[in-house]
Write an enzyme that holds these catalytic residues in place. Structure first.
Site, mmCIF file in Angstrom:
data_model
loop_
_atom_site.group_PDB
_atom_site.id
_atom_site.type_symbol
_atom_site.label_atom_id
_atom_site.label_comp_id
_atom_site.label_asym_id
_atom_site.label_seq_id
_atom_site.Cartn_x
_atom_site.Cartn_y
_atom_site.Cartn_z
ATOM 1 N N LYS A 173 -5.378 -4.326 -6.917
ATOM 2 C CA LYS A 173 -5.934 -3.425 -5.910
ATOM 3 C C LYS A 173 -7.167 -2.724 -6.499
ATOM 4 C CE LYS A 173 -2.933 -4.001 -2.544
ATOM 5 N NZ LYS A 173 -3.322 -4.384 -1.168
ATOM 6 N N ARG A 207 -5.799 5.823 -3.039
ATOM 7 C CA ARG A 207 -4.365 6.119 -2.879
ATOM 8 C C ARG A 207 -3.787 6.829 -4.105
ATOM 9 N NH1 ARG A 207 -3.400 3.756 1.989
ATOM 10 N NH2 ARG A 207 -4.592 1.855 2.422
ATOM 11 N N ASP A 251 0.816 -1.223 0.000
ATOM 12 C CA ASP A 251 0.000 0.000 0.000
ATOM 13 C C ASP A 251 0.848 1.271 0.000
ATOM 14 O OD1 ASP A 251 -2.396 -1.326 -0.113
ATOM 15 O OD2 ASP A 251 -2.778 -1.241 2.034
#
Length: 406
Positions: free
Chosen positions: A314, A360, A286
């Protein structure tokens, strides 16, 4: 939602939101406990809301703010109909709760949003097929039904640690002892450490072995009162901002945290060194977006981010979206099968970019904007709500200049 982000340095002190990874684990343990637990500092991101929603479907009572949780009253009771568990876009919720639902209610019907139901579940499908448990995926749903029985469970250690966590939560509830054995070396061990620490807090015994864990049966989770720590994976974006010359101070982080993503502190120190730097992210996938944006401005230096194959599955294909979106702004990133090679540039241009429906990626682009020479137009900026609903408010508090378009 489209945002126009004007080039401007950030400054000031910030405490990141509570850890999503830790909150998932504490929420599930509390919902399995025999009594009432109190959790402080629960941030109601979309992912945490999904876990709360699913544990309610399994019989737990959870207050609206997630602070008071009464556990499932009768574990292992087969319902007339399988519970329906809407996991939203949360991969953690889905993978953690498949074995938990089997142990608690004999299974469940799982649904999800966006790419969730396309994400790999092969380790469970293989494992439960061997155990005679129905595992049917069709029309955007997953139906799992059967009796989870004590025994030996084999899992590869080099796929998502979320499969391991799901079984570590479920197997102690069975009526006899079990063993979880890894068939490959363990990756993302920091996330498993978080799980083991949470189980310890709930009084659940798990005994490590040379190849996995022995898990005594007939256990019941004990209620607890605790506070969720600030999130190192979100703090990583502010550490990246500081490395890019933004005078930002990150507060409230625990130096003794079990969060594997605390390695960001060491990685940022590595990025301060001259010459080629190689970062292996098998244990912390991550962190790639904040690492990539920090590396993108190591002028004249090369950064290699390796061990990143799992980023393909992801919320977006992050190896591709990191490369695509940063290169749109003038960065020099080469995408490879399981790695990135980043050649640092002194600055970037403005332009139109996309969050790619990936929280993200959107936060990465917001940090990149602090070093741009022109305005960024960010499409899909609302995707930060998946993990950090207050990101844009905090960004403005630190001096970020944004304007909503339309």
């Amino acid at each position: 939602m489209e945002l126009k982000i004007k080039p401007h340095r950030l400054s000031g002190a910030i405490q990141p939101p509570p850890s999503k990874s830790q909150a998932h684990r504490l929420m599930i343990g509390a919902a399995l406990a025999n009594g009432e637990s109190q959790l402080e500092q629960v941030a109601l991101s979309q992912d945490i809301s999904a876990t709360m929603r699913c544990m309610r479907a399994l019989g737990a009572s959870i207050s609206e703010d997630g602070s008071n949780i009464s556990g499932v009253p009768e574990l292992g009771t087969r319902q007339t109909e399988l519970p329906r568990l809407d996991c939203g876009a949360s991969g953690s919720t889905l993978r953690f709760l498949i074995p938990v639902a089997l142990a608690v209610a004999g299974g469940g019907v799982f649904t999800g949003a966006e790419r969730l139901m396309e994400r790999p579940l092969g380790p469970y499908e293989t494992l439960f097929g061997e155990k005679g448990i129905a595992f049917v995926r069709e029309q955007g749903m997953l139906r799992v039904e059967g009796q989870l029985t004590p025994g030996i469970y084999y899992l590869p250690g080099n796929v998502s640690s979320q499969f391991i966590t799901g079984l570590l939560y479920a197997l102690p509830l069975l009526n006899d002892d079990s063993e979880l054995m890894l068939t490959t070396e363990l990756e993302s061990s920091g996330y498993v450490d978080m799980t083991l620490d949470a189980l310890r807090q709930f009084g659940v015994a798990v005994k490590p072995t040379s190849k996995g864990w022995k898990i005594p049966g007939n256990q019941r989770y004990c209620p607890i009162s605790c506070r969720v720590e600030p999130d190192y994976s979100q703090a990583a974006f502010y550490y990246a901002a500081a490395l890019l010359g933004n005078p930002v101070t990150v507060e409230g982080m625990s130096p003794d945290s079990k969060q594997g993503d605390r390695v960001i502190l060491e990685q940022m120190e590595q990025l301060k060194q001259p010459g080629t730097v190689t970062l292996d992210v098998r244990e912390c996938p991550d962190l790639v977006p904040p690492l990539a944006v920090a590396a993108a401005f190591r002028t004249g230096a090369c950064t290699k981010i390796i061990g990143a194959a799992r980023l393909r599955i992801k919320e977006s294909d992050r190896l591709h979206t990191v490369t695509q979106q940063l290169n749109c702004l003038g960065c020099q990133i080469t995408e490879r099968e399981d790695s990135l090679e980043i050649f640092g540039v002194p600055s970037i241009s403005g332009g139109t970019v996309s969050g790619c429906n990936d929280h993200r990626i959107a936060m990465m682009l917001a940090i990149a904007a602090t070093r741009a020479t022109g305005e960024l137009v960010l499409r899909g900026a609302e995707c930060v709500e998946k993990s950090y609903p207050d990101f844009w408010e905090d960004y403005v508090t630190l001096g970020g200049k944004i304007e909503r378009i339309g």
